[in-house]
Motif scaffolding. Structure first.
Motif, PDB file in Angstrom:
ATOM      1  N   LEU A 177       0.821  -1.205   0.000  1.00  0.00           N
ATOM      2  CA  LEU A 177       0.000   0.000   0.000  1.00  0.00           C
ATOM      3  C   LEU A 177       0.856   1.256   0.000  1.00  0.00           C
ATOM      4  CD1 LEU A 177      -2.765   1.347   0.092  1.00  0.00           C
ATOM      5  CD2 LEU A 177      -2.694   1.123   2.583  1.00  0.00           C
ATOM      6  N   LYS A 178       1.865   1.277   0.852  1.00  0.00           N
ATOM      7  CA  LYS A 178       2.731   2.447   0.933  1.00  0.00           C
ATOM      8  C   LYS A 178       3.491   2.650  -0.379  1.00  0.00           C
ATOM      9  CE  LYS A 178       5.556   4.823   4.322  1.00  0.00           C
ATOM     10  NZ  LYS A 178       6.220   4.740   5.614  1.00  0.00           N
ATOM     11  N   GLY A 179       3.930   1.544  -1.000  1.00  0.00           N
ATOM     12  CA  GLY A 179       4.613   1.640  -2.283  1.00  0.00           C
ATOM     13  C   GLY A 179       3.697   2.172  -3.377  1.00  0.00           C
ATOM     14  N   ALA A 180       2.465   1.681  -3.417  1.00  0.00           N
ATOM     15  CA  ALA A 180       1.496   2.143  -4.414  1.00  0.00           C
ATOM     16  C   ALA A 180       1.165   3.619  -4.209  1.00  0.00           C
ATOM     17  CB  ALA A 180       0.226   1.299  -4.349  1.00  0.00           C
ATOM     18  N   MET A 181       1.046   4.019  -2.950  1.00  0.00           N
ATOM     19  CA  MET A 181       0.776   5.426  -2.670  1.00  0.00           C
ATOM     20  C   MET A 181       1.926   6.294  -3.165  1.00  0.00           C
ATOM     21  SD  MET A 181      -0.927   5.130   1.145  1.00  0.00           S
ATOM     22  CE  MET A 181      -1.093   6.898   1.399  1.00  0.00           C
ATOM     23  N   GLY A 182       3.150   5.848  -2.931  1.00  0.00           N
ATOM     24  CA  GLY A 182       4.312   6.587  -3.415  1.00  0.00           C
ATOM     25  C   GLY A 182       4.336   6.684  -4.934  1.00  0.00           C
TER      26      GLY A 182
ATOM     27  N   ALA B 291       1.832   6.717  -6.830  1.00  0.00           N
ATOM     28  CA  ALA B 291       0.756   7.617  -7.224  1.00  0.00           C
ATOM     29  C   ALA B 291       1.083   9.072  -6.902  1.00  0.00           C
ATOM     30  CB  ALA B 291      -0.547   7.210  -6.541  1.00  0.00           C
ATOM     31  N   GLY B 292       2.268   9.300  -6.357  1.00  0.00           N
ATOM     32  CA  GLY B 292       2.686  10.659  -6.047  1.00  0.00           C
ATOM     33  C   GLY B 292       2.214  11.167  -4.701  1.00  0.00           C
ATOM     34  N   ILE B 293       1.772  10.265  -3.848  1.00  0.00           N
ATOM     35  CA  ILE B 293       1.276  10.647  -2.522  1.00  0.00           C
ATOM     36  C   ILE B 293       2.434  10.629  -1.530  1.00  0.00           C
ATOM     37  CG2 ILE B 293      -0.311  10.028  -0.662  1.00  0.00           C
ATOM     38  CD1 ILE B 293      -2.040   8.648  -2.849  1.00  0.00           C
ATOM     39  N   ASP B 294       2.570  11.704  -0.782  1.00  0.00           N
ATOM     40  CA  ASP B 294       3.623  11.792   0.236  1.00  0.00           C
ATOM     41  C   ASP B 294       3.314  10.807   1.363  1.00  0.00           C
ATOM     42  OD1 ASP B 294       5.600  12.491   2.050  1.00  0.00           O
ATOM     43  OD2 ASP B 294       4.760  14.470   2.479  1.00  0.00           O
ATOM     44  N   THR B 295       4.208   9.862   1.594  1.00  0.00           N
ATOM     45  CA  THR B 295       3.985   8.828   2.612  1.00  0.00           C
ATOM     46  C   THR B 295       4.867   9.009   3.848  1.00  0.00           C
ATOM     47  OG1 THR B 295       5.583   7.342   1.567  1.00  0.00           O
ATOM     48  CG2 THR B 295       3.289   7.144   0.871  1.00  0.00           C
ATOM     49  N   THR B 296       5.517  10.168   3.970  1.00  0.00           N
ATOM     50  CA  THR B 296       6.428  10.344   5.101  1.00  0.00           C
ATOM     51  C   THR B 296       5.711  10.296   6.450  1.00  0.00           C
ATOM     52  OG1 THR B 296       6.299  12.746   4.847  1.00  0.00           O
ATOM     53  CG2 THR B 296       8.175  11.629   3.813  1.00  0.00           C
ATOM     54  N   GLU B 297       4.454  10.699   6.492  1.00  0.00           N
ATOM     55  CA  GLU B 297       3.700  10.695   7.755  1.00  0.00           C
ATOM     56  C   GLU B 297       2.725   9.524   7.849  1.00  0.00           C
ATOM     57  OE1 GLU B 297       4.281  12.783  10.345  1.00  0.00           O
ATOM     58  OE2 GLU B 297       5.941  13.510   9.134  1.00  0.00           O
ATOM     59  N   VAL B 298       2.764   8.610   6.891  1.00  0.00           N
ATOM     60  CA  VAL B 298       1.873   7.453   6.914  1.00  0.00           C
ATOM     61  C   VAL B 298       2.427   6.434   7.898  1.00  0.00           C
ATOM     62  CG1 VAL B 298       0.940   5.536   5.566  1.00  0.00           C
ATOM     63  CG2 VAL B 298       1.065   7.817   4.561  1.00  0.00           C
TER      64      VAL B 298
ATOM     65  N   LEU C  29      -2.870   8.239   8.744  1.00  0.00           N
ATOM     66  CA  LEU C  29      -2.271   9.106   7.753  1.00  0.00           C
ATOM     67  C   LEU C  29      -2.898  10.483   7.828  1.00  0.00           C
ATOM     68  CD1 LEU C  29      -3.663   8.125   4.257  1.00  0.00           C
ATOM     69  CD2 LEU C  29      -4.433   7.047   6.315  1.00  0.00           C
ATOM     70  N   PRO C  30      -2.150  11.488   7.365  1.00  0.00           N
ATOM     71  CA  PRO C  30      -2.703  12.838   7.364  1.00  0.00           C
ATOM     72  C   PRO C  30      -3.928  12.918   6.447  1.00  0.00           C
ATOM     73  CG  PRO C  30      -0.328  12.882   6.983  1.00  0.00           C
ATOM     74  CD  PRO C  30      -0.768  11.458   6.901  1.00  0.00           C
TER      75      PRO C  30
END
Length: 93
Positions: free
Chosen positions: A37-42, A44-51, A69-70
Motif C-alpha cells: 500500500l505504501k509503495g502504491a501510494m508513493g 501515485a505521487g502521494i507523500d507517505t512520510t507521515e503514513v 495518515l494525514p
C-alpha cells in the motif's frame, strides 16, 4: 501498571491466543499489505512520510492493517482510487 491501561475495555477474545491458529501468517500478510500500500501510494505521487501502519491479526488469525495518515494523504488516496476505478470501468465498457 500503565496509567493509560483501560481494564474496562479489556476483551479476552481480543487478546487470547488460540492453539493451532497461525497468527504469524496473518501478521505477515498484513505487514506485506502495508508495504504494498505504501509503495502504491508513493507511485501515485502521494507523500507517505507521515503514513503509519500497524500489522496485527484478528482472533481467527486473519491479517489486519491499521493505518494512520494525514487528511491530505487520505484525500489523495481516495482520489487515486476513484481515478483507477473510473479507468477500469471505461476499459471494461
Amino acid at each position: 501498571m500503565d496509567p493509560n491501561f483501560d481494564d474496562e475495555a479489556l476483551e479476552p477474545d481480543g487478546w487470547m491466543w488460540v492453539r493451532g491458529v497461525d497468527y504469524v501468517a496473518g501478521w505477515r500478510s498484513a505487514a506485506d499489505a502495508a508495504t504494498e500500500l505504501k509503495g502504491a501510494m508513493g507511485e501515485a505521487g502521494i507523500d507517505t512520510t507521515e503514513v503509519r501502519s500497524t500489522a496485527a491479526t484478528t482472533t481467527d488469525g486473519s491479517g489486519v492493517l491499521r493505518l494512520s495518515l494525514p487528511a491530505e494523504a487520505a484525500l489523495a488516496l481516495a482520489n487515486a482510487a476513484r481515478e483507477g476505478a473510473l479507468r477500469w470501468r471505461r476499459a471494461g465498457a
